[in-house]
Design a protein around this motif. Structure first.
Motif, PDB file in Angstrom:
ATOM      1  N   CYS A  76       0.671  -6.338   0.070  1.00  0.00           N
ATOM      2  CA  CYS A  76       0.851  -5.261   0.976  1.00  0.00           C
ATOM      3  C   CYS A  76       0.583  -5.653   2.440  1.00  0.00           C
ATOM      4  CB  CYS A  76      -0.420  -4.240   0.478  1.00  0.00           C
ATOM      5  SG  CYS A  76      -0.554  -2.808   1.627  1.00  0.00           S
TER       6      CYS A  76
ATOM      7  N   HIS B 181      -0.952  -4.286   4.794  1.00  0.00           N
ATOM      8  CA  HIS B 181      -2.228  -3.858   5.587  1.00  0.00           C
ATOM      9  C   HIS B 181      -3.142  -5.037   5.268  1.00  0.00           C
ATOM     10  CE1 HIS B 181      -5.711  -0.978   5.342  1.00  0.00           C
ATOM     11  NE2 HIS B 181      -5.521  -1.410   6.702  1.00  0.00           N
ATOM     12  N   ARG B 182      -3.764  -5.120   3.939  1.00  0.00           N
ATOM     13  CA  ARG B 182      -4.803  -6.100   3.802  1.00  0.00           C
ATOM     14  C   ARG B 182      -4.485  -7.052   2.752  1.00  0.00           C
ATOM     15  NH1 ARG B 182     -10.435  -3.378   5.351  1.00  0.00           N
ATOM     16  NH2 ARG B 182      -9.880  -2.726   7.724  1.00  0.00           N
ATOM     17  N   GLY B 183      -3.329  -7.021   2.465  1.00  0.00           N
ATOM     18  CA  GLY B 183      -2.671  -8.138   1.357  1.00  0.00           C
ATOM     19  C   GLY B 183      -2.865  -8.075   0.069  1.00  0.00           C
ATOM     20  N   MET B 184      -3.653  -6.844  -0.552  1.00  0.00           N
ATOM     21  CA  MET B 184      -3.531  -6.651  -1.767  1.00  0.00           C
ATOM     22  C   MET B 184      -2.230  -6.526  -2.423  1.00  0.00           C
ATOM     23  SD  MET B 184      -5.155  -5.533  -4.584  1.00  0.00           S
ATOM     24  CE  MET B 184      -6.750  -4.733  -4.165  1.00  0.00           C
TER      25      MET B 184
ATOM     26  N   CYS C  43      -0.174   1.400  -2.771  1.00  0.00           N
ATOM     27  CA  CYS C  43      -1.058   0.275  -2.730  1.00  0.00           C
ATOM     28  C   CYS C  43      -2.214   0.756  -3.459  1.00  0.00           C
ATOM     29  CB  CYS C  43      -1.150  -0.260  -1.455  1.00  0.00           C
ATOM     30  SG  CYS C  43      -2.609  -1.777  -1.331  1.00  0.00           S
TER      31      CYS C  43
ATOM     32  N   TYR D 100      -5.158  -0.332  -3.029  1.00  0.00           N
ATOM     33  CA  TYR D 100      -6.491  -0.444  -1.887  1.00  0.00           C
ATOM     34  C   TYR D 100      -6.774   0.869  -1.250  1.00  0.00           C
ATOM     35  CZ  TYR D 100     -10.004  -3.675   0.024  1.00  0.00           C
ATOM     36  OH  TYR D 100     -10.988  -4.166   0.543  1.00  0.00           O
ATOM     37  N   HIS D 101      -5.914   1.120  -0.091  1.00  0.00           N
ATOM     38  CA  HIS D 101      -6.064   1.964   0.677  1.00  0.00           C
ATOM     39  C   HIS D 101      -4.654   3.241   0.415  1.00  0.00           C
ATOM     40  CE1 HIS D 101      -7.858  -1.383   2.635  1.00  0.00           C
ATOM     41  NE2 HIS D 101      -8.755  -0.472   2.522  1.00  0.00           N
ATOM     42  N   GLY D 102      -3.962   3.008  -0.394  1.00  0.00           N
ATOM     43  CA  GLY D 102      -3.074   3.957  -0.885  1.00  0.00           C
ATOM     44  C   GLY D 102      -1.797   4.054   0.013  1.00  0.00           C
ATOM     45  N   TRP D 103      -1.530   3.153   1.009  1.00  0.00           N
ATOM     46  CA  TRP D 103      -0.339   3.030   1.755  1.00  0.00           C
ATOM     47  C   TRP D 103       0.692   3.113   0.643  1.00  0.00           C
ATOM     48  CZ3 TRP D 103      -0.428  -0.356   6.744  1.00  0.00           C
ATOM     49  CH2 TRP D 103      -1.487  -0.095   7.432  1.00  0.00           C
TER      50      TRP D 103
HETATM   51  S1  FES Z   1      -4.421  -3.373   1.438  1.00  0.00           S
HETATM   52 FE1  FES Z   1      -2.753  -1.938   0.866  1.00  0.00          FE
HETATM   53  S2  FES Z   1      -3.166   0.028   1.570  1.00  0.00           S
HETATM   54 FE2  FES Z   1      -4.805  -1.395   2.329  1.00  0.00          FE
END
Ligand code: FES
Length: 239
Positions: free
Chosen positions: A47, A49-52, A66, A68-71
């Motif tokens: 992802c 955003h933060r790599g999940m 995603c 983690y934060h649902g993007w």
């Molecule tokens: S790491 Fe994917 S939405 Fe934050």
């Protein structure tokens, strides 16, 4: 037909609509997912955003979200929705690298290159019946060596068994009148996979035929794990 430059990453039957799975090609991480309309996608498994890993996420219609934060990302890899900022028009620069993907012979294939850089091979017809994906802790060349030393016996009759290259990562096994297609995935150093289908109709091979060739894959794994020159000699006197 050539599959030069294409990598098999899963059996088509193993990625249901609305599901995802993580995989590797030569050590790089990919997510394989299928949207709810049935189209398969292969993307970088990260992802922006933060790599999940996106393979941990959820498929929602034609988006993958995603964990983690649902993007949420559309089928082109573009972020379309950020739950923490629901009214935000998401910048077009937030994207996941997506790779050319197509399905043939009961397998999902990717070029692991950006979309449109490599045209897919011509469509191939013909019914296939899935056997399994076999993952082993062994490099691809050793895995092929084990297959050559442990070719399957025929299911429908009698005859010799042979293996021959069918282009790129694809191999064809003839076992008497039966035919298997085998996609070789170079997962990482010391890790490889075979994606195996029977080339033939489900009316002949579903059930007992699948079980027959599934049993053969356990011989291949056993040979790799126990070696002595990869066994046979009548399966080392029936083990
Ligand atoms: S790491 Fe994917 S939405 Fe934050």
């Amino acid at each position: 037909m050539t599959f030069e430059g294409w990598h098999p990453v899963a059996l088509s039957s193993s990625i249901e609509p609305g599901s995802s799975a993580g995989t590797h090609i030569s050590g790089k991480e990919y997510v394989v997912w299928r949207d709810n309309s049935g189209v398969a996608h292969v993307w970088e498994d990260r992802c922006p955003h933060r790599g999940m890993k996106l393979s941990f996420g959820f498929v929602r219609g034609d988006h993958i979200a995603c964990l983690y934060h649902g993007w949420q990302y559309d089928t082109g890899g573009r972020c379309r929705y950020i739950p923490a900022h629901p009214a935000l028009e998401v910048p077009a620069t937030i994207t996941v690298p997506v790779f050319s993907t197509f399905e043939a012979l009961g397998m999902i294939w990717t070029s692991a290159e950006p979309e449109a850089t490599r045209a897919p091979p011509p469509a191939v017809a013909g019914e296939t019946v899935p056997v399994r994906s076999l993952y082993v802790d062994s490099d691809a060349d050793q895995l092929l060596e084990a297959v050559r030393a442990n070719l399957p016996s025929p299911f429908t009759g009698e005859g010799n068994s042979t293996i021959s290259p069918a282009g790129g990562s694809l191999w064809r096994i003839s076992a008497g009148d039966d035919r298997l297609l085998v996609g070789l995935q170079r997962v990482a150093d010391g890790r490889a996979a075979l994606h195996i289908v029977i080339e033939g109709p489900a009316s002949v091979y579903a059930g007992a035929g699948q079980a027959h060739f599934l049993g053969w894959t356990t011989d291949v794994r056993y040979a790799l794990e126990h070696r002595p020159a990869l066994i046979p000699a009548a399966r080392a006197e029936a083990v």
